[in-house]
Write an enzyme that holds these catalytic residues in place. Structure first.
Site, PDB file in Angstrom:
ATOM      1  N   SER A  65      11.431  74.216 -21.692  1.00 40.13           N
ATOM      2  CA  SER A  65      11.104  73.748 -20.341  1.00 40.13           C
ATOM      3  C   SER A  65      11.753  74.629 -19.266  1.00 40.13           C
ATOM      4  O   SER A  65      11.396  75.792 -19.147  1.00 40.13           O
ATOM      5  CB  SER A  65      11.524  72.289 -20.220  1.00 40.13           C
ATOM      6  OG  SER A  65      10.641  71.608 -19.381  1.00 40.13           O
ATOM      7  N   LYS A 103       8.709  54.880   1.672  1.00 36.61           N
ATOM      8  CA  LYS A 103      10.098  55.316   1.715  1.00 36.61           C
ATOM      9  C   LYS A 103      10.845  54.942   0.430  1.00 36.61           C
ATOM     10  O   LYS A 103      11.776  55.637   0.016  1.00 36.61           O
ATOM     11  CB  LYS A 103      10.807  54.711   2.940  1.00 36.61           C
ATOM     12  CG  LYS A 103      12.214  55.213   3.171  1.00 36.61           C
ATOM     13  CD  LYS A 103      12.259  56.717   3.326  1.00 36.61           C
ATOM     14  CE  LYS A 103      13.685  57.223   3.295  1.00 36.61           C
ATOM     15  NZ  LYS A 103      13.724  58.665   3.038  1.00 36.61           N
TER      16      LYS A 103
END
Lengths: 310, 191
Positions: free
Chosen positions: A125, A177
């Site tokens: 990765s 948010k």
């Protein structure tokens, strides 16, 4: 009179020695650095790749990518260093941290110094992200690599909260948010927002691999379904160039830099006794990352470029 | 200047007579100059040596620190040795011992020619030569300190050595006692 003459003679010898030391030492310094013209620098990327300073001590810092970037700059600025071997032993890390180190590696290569990746146990990765921006990749046949992909971890603890009687509320400045909040299920709209982000990051990762490996992006996408490969599988698929150890990588880097004979090795990121004493020695570990996450010290939204299980 | 140079010669070549002379005259100012030379010259050489290493930026701080620490150690060390010498029956003055110990550090000025010789030798041999040379200088200074204690306090050589070793022995005993006490305190926790 005899005594004074002897003392003055000794004083003369001492003064001449002091003057000689003042002139000899800088000469010695340049002579020694001149002797290290054919140097191959080794930079270690150990553990999870996370941004920041890692563990900071009185005499330096280790662990975070700031320390790795500092070493890349040292290798870039050291005239004796002709090539760099990036020794990777990492399951990956956060996408921004991998990207930042990858960008600095590209800048290093732009100075004309070849950069060669050597994979250890694992270079998956984010670890592969770094390898992909180097000039040549060496892996051991049993190295675990690949896992090209990105994910953003998310946990929904609402059911648990209901069981133990916690009801959390927020006053928000905007509807998204508290996206990825563990206290409520994600809405379809939020899931779409996150998916777009992940796709964007994935696209960036694929582009890095395609550019670095000079592969067709469509082919990279075929290989980049998140799975891990062994070193020999990766070699067959074109994700690594050579099968070999770190010393094969060093020889390869030396050959690329046109170094004849045995290169001088310079290890960056070596742990000094001082840093051992003053605490800046722990490499970033997955456990520590998880522990920090548990304590809410890193945002849960950090996009991770590493396997879910490793 | 003349008597000072002759005194320096005597400290190097006939230390016993020199220390007796220092005990009688107590030339503190001259001792201060001699001691300062014995600090500044080797510290200067180390300053240049540090310039060639990664620790070059600390060279100035090292120089200033070394001078300050050595001056404090001279003062404190002389006081401690004076006290111990008096316990062993010494009859000399503190100022006399202070001056004599200041002169006793003079051989350290030879560290500079030694370091330069080390720089000129091949790297492997240089380290050995320098290490042996520094050991010789340390034992020379310790020997002169013993002669200084003898000369100032009129003690026998054995007693003078004992005076010098007592602080070390006391520190060792204190460290041992600390280890035993701390070990005893932590032992129940280990179980």
């Amino acid at each position: 009179m005899f005594k004074r003459s002897v003392v003055l003679l000794i004083a003369g010898v001492v003064v001449v020695s002091l003057v000689a030391a003042a002139f000899l030492v800088p000469g010695l310094k340049s002579k020694r650095s001149g002797g290290e013209k054919n140097t191959v620098a080794i930079i270690y990327v150990d553990g999870v790749i996370v941004g920041g300073r890692g563990q900071a001590g009185l005499l330096g810092e280790t662990g975070g990518t700031d320390a790795i970037i500092k070493q890349i700059h040292q290798a870039r600025d050291d005239a004796a260093v002709k090539a760099v071997v990036l020794r990777i032993n990492s399951p990956g890390g956060s996408a921004p941290a991998s990207q930042e180190v990858g960008t600095e590696l590209k800048k290093l290569r732009a100075t004309g110094k070849p950069v060669v990746a050597s994979m250890g146990d694992m270079a998956a990765s984010g670890g592969y992200w770094l390898a992909a921006v180097t000039d040549r990749i060496y892996a051991n046949p049993a190295t675990l690599t690949g896992s090209i992909g990105v994910y953003i971890p998310y946990a929904n603890w609402q059911e648990l909260y209901n069981k133990i009687g916690i009801r959390s509320e927020k006053i928000k400045s905007g509807p998204h948010k508290d996206i990825l909040s563990p206290e409520r299920p994600m809405t379809a709209e939020e899931r779409a927002i996150i998916q777009v982000m992940v796709d964007d990051l994935y696209g960036q990762f694929v582009a890095v691999v395609a550019e670095g490996r000079k592969m067709d992006p469509a082919r990279v996408r075929q290989l980049a379904d998140g799975r891990i490969y062994t070193g020999s599988q990766a070699k067959e698929l074109g994700l690594v160039d050579e099968l070999g150890t770190m010393y094969d990588a060093i020889d390869g880097a030396a050959a690329m830099a046109g170094i004849k004979g045995k290169p001088v090795l310079k290890e960056y990121g070596k742990v000094s006794p001082w840093s051992l004493l003053f605490g800046a020695h722990d490499e970033a570990s997955l456990e520590r990352l998880f522990f920090r996450r548990f304590r809410q010290e890193v945002p849960l939204t950090a996009p991770l470029a590493m396997p879910e299980k490793w | 200047m003349g008597p000072f140079l002759e005194l320096l010669y005597d400290v190097i070549f006939s230390p016993a007579a020199a220390m007796r002379q220092i005990a009688a005259r107590r030339p503190v100012g001259q001792a201060f100059v001699a001691f300062l030379l014995s600090i500044i010259i080797p510290a200067g050489a180390i300053y240049f040596a540090l310039q060639a290493t990664a620790a070059g930026k600390f060279a100035g701080a090292f120089f200033a620190g070394a001078v300050c620490v050595r001056l404090v150690m001279w003062f404190v060390g002389s006081a401690v040795l004076q006290l111990i010498a008096e316990f062993f029956g010494g009859r000399g003055t503190a100022v006399g011992l202070f001056a004599a110990i200041g002169f006793a550090h003079l051989p350290f000025i030879f560290a500079v020619p030694l370091a330069v010789a080390g720089l000129l030798l091949p790297q492997g041999a240089a380290a050995t030569v320098f290490a042996v040379g520094v050991l010789v200088l340390i034992f020379w200074v310790l020997g002169l300190t013993v002669v200084a204690i003898q000369g100032v306090h009129g003690l026998s050589a054995a007693k003078a050595v004992l005076v010098l070793l007592t602080p070390l022995l006391a520190a060792g005993a204190a460290a041992l006692a600390a280890v035993v006490f701390v070990g005893a305190a932590l032992w129940p926790l280990a179980g």
